[in-house]
Motif scaffolding. Structure first.
Motif, short mmCIF file in Angstrom:
data_model
loop_
_atom_site.label_atom_id
_atom_site.label_comp_id
_atom_site.label_asym_id
_atom_site.label_seq_id
_atom_site.Cartn_x
_atom_site.Cartn_y
_atom_site.Cartn_z
N VAL A 272 0.86 -1.19 0.00
CA VAL A 272 0.00 0.00 0.00
C VAL A 272 0.89 1.24 0.00
O VAL A 272 1.80 1.36 0.81
CB VAL A 272 -0.93 0.01 1.23
N PRO A 274 0.60 5.05 0.79
CA PRO A 274 -0.39 5.81 1.56
C PRO A 274 -1.22 6.80 0.78
O PRO A 274 -2.43 6.89 0.97
CB PRO A 274 0.47 6.51 2.63
N LYS A 453 -4.35 4.11 9.87
CA LYS A 453 -3.07 4.13 9.16
C LYS A 453 -2.90 2.82 8.41
O LYS A 453 -3.23 1.75 8.92
CB LYS A 453 -1.93 4.33 10.15
N PRO A 454 -2.37 2.88 7.19
CA PRO A 454 -2.22 1.63 6.42
C PRO A 454 -1.09 0.77 6.96
O PRO A 454 -0.09 1.29 7.49
CB PRO A 454 -1.91 2.14 5.01
N ALA A 455 -1.24 -0.54 6.82
CA ALA A 455 -0.14 -1.46 7.09
C ALA A 455 0.70 -1.59 5.81
O ALA A 455 0.48 -0.87 4.83
CB ALA A 455 -0.68 -2.81 7.53
N THR A 457 0.82 -4.00 3.55
CA THR A 457 0.06 -4.50 2.41
C THR A 457 -1.43 -4.23 2.62
O THR A 457 -1.88 -3.92 3.73
CB THR A 457 0.27 -6.01 2.21
N LEU A 458 -2.19 -4.39 1.53
CA LEU A 458 -3.63 -4.19 1.62
C LEU A 458 -4.27 -5.25 2.50
O LEU A 458 -5.16 -4.96 3.30
CB LEU A 458 -4.24 -4.22 0.21
N THR A 461 -3.61 -4.43 6.08
CA THR A 461 -4.44 -3.29 6.51
C THR A 461 -5.84 -3.77 6.86
O THR A 461 -6.43 -3.35 7.86
CB THR A 461 -4.49 -2.22 5.41
N TRP A 462 -6.39 -4.66 6.03
CA TRP A 462 -7.70 -5.24 6.33
C TRP A 462 -7.65 -6.03 7.64
O TRP A 462 -8.56 -5.91 8.47
CB TRP A 462 -8.18 -6.14 5.19
N THR A 464 -5.76 -5.59 10.16
CA THR A 464 -5.72 -4.64 11.27
C THR A 464 -7.11 -4.11 11.59
O THR A 464 -7.52 -4.04 12.76
CB THR A 464 -4.79 -3.46 10.92
N LEU A 569 -9.49 2.89 4.32
CA LEU A 569 -9.70 1.53 3.81
C LEU A 569 -11.17 1.33 3.52
O LEU A 569 -12.04 1.73 4.30
CB LEU A 569 -9.23 0.50 4.84
N TRP A 585 -7.68 0.58 -0.83
CA TRP A 585 -7.10 1.66 -0.04
C TRP A 585 -7.28 2.92 -0.85
O TRP A 585 -6.74 3.04 -1.96
CB TRP A 585 -5.63 1.41 0.26
#
Length: 596
Positions: A272, A274, A453-455, A457-458, A461-462, A464, A569, A585
């Motif tokens: 990802v 940002p 905040k993004p992790a 990878t996508l 992030t999901w 999380t 997200l 994202w």
């Protein structure tokens, strides 16, 4: 002619034009008033017929009845014919074929006088403007019937019918307005041409048979409440039909190069960035799973990498998608085989906007097709904001269109709003929260919006967001959106087609086909998220040849700000599933509707 004479002539022309225009306005208003009077009389006649139907059957007619194929066949307007002194027409109508069958089609020209209108904009003599509003929450819940005893809001406070002057509905057609169609009547485009009169008032028939005229500028929330007989609660909770034809508003597709800062992903394990946008749909994974030599067994590739490893590692769960919503099939590349595959597909999705990927080289091999179609209408229609909304990405801000709920701190500001649609799953601050938007889809699909905040990878992030949904940061979260809270979501609308470059040319040898490789692979997505809900159509086509080519207490009176004015997200999943079928994202405004 002297200058003074010319001046006097000019004044005379202006005066004559002004008098003519005033006379025209007076005439137009008088004619409009007379036409509205006729509409009111016809609505009263229809209202009386509806109540006579109720007296006989102890319920109002359903919006439509279903045929043996499960589709709408017959309208309430046909069922009402005997109560409008149209018994002979009713006797000629055949209920063993749909409304547009060979015999019934001939009856469309015999439109009953009660269904005709002098105010209709259509020139067709088969059209009616008197329509119900179909919804789980209105007097016309599809093929279910409503009784007067169901109307807990009071029949004098509940709308039965609305007159839509721009209707194109044939009088015998089993089609009405949806909530969003009715609300669109409140936003008329007033003509800028002085030769045209203003938009007239809208005639409505109330449940007690009384007819009123409402202004197109009526308060939106008041109008919504008038449509609902049970204080906004569902009239029908279970067995709601799948909505047809809801995808007409989706944009056409353009090549992915049109969005230079948007990445169309083959797998959710991709990084990802940002302030850029990344979009993933499960159609590529579904296609890859068809290549597996056995259940969950990996596909052997001579040059594996991130994408191949991820596709092999994450087969899409069979229980994460309803079989009614997707298609996955394969066939030989011979014309007859491909035609059979698409015939099978068309039986499932007859109106799908799909073009067959050409086998330009004429290679022998396999064609793979996966397709996904989802319609996620919100139970509560949200509000479109008239003013531009600034979305911040990097050091830029761009004006976009948006929807949601405007904060209000007056009476009732602590009461729950949009309670059938919006659920707050975590709120740790203005820039750190997660919302769940519920839908009226058959599988009660959910839309997750996470301002986090993004992790890396996508997928991460999901995960999380999913972890925080089950274990919120805040010790106490008020789950309902309240009147004092602020909700603003950018409208996302895009159509994109993109080659899956990571797969094209990939060598996939097998014992029987040692030279097997992917000749072409392309995915297409069309998506929209607005105040009415979300729509998604996605497909993946592949040609495989064989010749080698912490604690936070929320004060109930302290407003919360669910404002998606920065990267977030977006995920779509079925309610019972743990894996989303669509992930994005949203890091910039590439896929948003820009404000003019």
């Amino acid at each position: 002619m002297s200058r003074k004479t010319r001046w006097m002539v000019g004044i005379s022309v202006v005066l004559i034009a002004a008098v003519s225009w005033s006379a025209y306005q007076i005439f137009s208003l008088a004619r409009q008033k007379a036409q509205l009077s006729v509409s009111r009389a016809k609505l009263k006649q229809i209202g009386l017929a509806l109540h006579n139907y109720h007296d006989k059957y102890d319920c109002f007619p359903p919006a439509y009845t279903l045929g043996p194929d499960g589709k709408p066949w017959h309208s309430w307007r046909v069922l009402l014919l005997p109560f409008l002194d149209e018994q002979r027409l009713y006797d000629r109508y055949r209920f063993d074929e749909p409304w547009d069958g060979a015999h019934n089609r001939e009856l469309q020209e015999l439109r009953p006088e009660a269904y005709a209108s002098l105010l209709q904009q259509s020139q067709l003599k088969t059209v009616t403007t008197y329509l119900g509003v179909v919804s789980r929450r209105t007097m016309w819940p599809a093929h279910f019937s409503v009784k007067i005893s169901d109307v807990t809001d009071g029949t004098s406070n509940t709308v039965l019918l609305v007159q839509n002057f721009s209707s194109d509905v044939v009088w015998s057609e089993p089609r009405e307005m949806r909530e969003k169609d009715a609300l669109a009547l409140l936003r008329p485009k007033e003509s800028s041409q002085p030769s045209k009169p203003a938009t007239p008032s809208i005639p409505i028939l109330l449940g007690d048979g009384y007819v009123r005229l409402i202004s197109p500028q009526i308060n939106r929330d008041l109008f919504i409440s008038l449509l609902m007989p049970k204080y906004g609660q569902y009239v029908v909770a279970d067995g709601w039909p799948r909505e047809e034809g809801a995808t007409s508003k989706l944009p056409d597709t353009v090549d992915a190069s049109h969005y230079p800062h948007t990445h169309i992903l083959a797998v959710a394990d991709s990084p990802v960035i940002p302030h850029e946008t990344s979009v993933y749909c499960a159609t590529v994974q579904l296609a890859w799973d068809l290549l597996r030599p056995g259940v969950n067994r990996p596909v052997v590739a001579t040059s594996a990498g991130l994408v191949v490893d991820a596709l092999n590692a994450h087969p899409f769960p069979t229980d994460a998608l309803s079989k009614e919503d997707y298609f996955a099939g394969a066939s030989g590349l011979a014309p007859g085989n491909s035609a059979k595959l698409f015939e099978e597909f068309r039986e499932r999705f007859p109106n799908a906007p799909l073009k067959m990927l050409a086998n330009s080289g004429g290679f022998p091999g396999v064609r793979i097709l996966t397709y996904l179609q989802k319609s996620l209408p919100f139970p509560d229609v949200m509000e479109r904001f008239p003013k531009p909304f600034q979305f911040k990405h990097g050091d830029q801000s761009t004006d976009v269109k948006s929807f949601g709920w405007p904060s209000s701190n007056g009476e009732g500001s602590g009461m729950a709003v949009l309670k059938e649609t919006v659920e707050v799953r975590d709120y740790a601050g203005r820039d750190d929260f997660i919302l769940l938007l519920k839908s009226d889809s058959p599988k009660q699909d959910e839309i997750i919006l996470a301002r986090i905040k993004p992790a890396v990878t996508l997928r991460a992030t999901w995960e999380t967001a999913a972890d925080r949904i089950s274990k919120p940061k805040a010790d106490q979260v008020v789950r309902e959106l309240r009147g004092i809270d602020e909700l603003q979501i950018p409208i996302i609308s895009f159509g994109v087609t993109s080659p899956v470059t990571e797969l094209i040319g990939l060598h996939l040898p097998t014992a029987t086909s040692p030279d097997r490789s992917i000749i072409d692979a392309r995915q297409t997505m069309r998506f929209r998220l607005d105040e009415y809900g979300a729509e998604l159509i996605a497909d993946m086509q592949m040609i495989v040849g064989e010749n080698g080519n912490g604690a936070l207490h929320i004060d109930p009176l302290e407003p919360r700000h669910f404002v998606f004015d920065g990267p977030f997200l977006l995920a779509l999943k079925e309610k019972s599933a743990t894996v989303p079928y669509f992930l994005a994202w949203i890091g910039n405004t590439d896929l948003m509707e820009l404000a003019k």
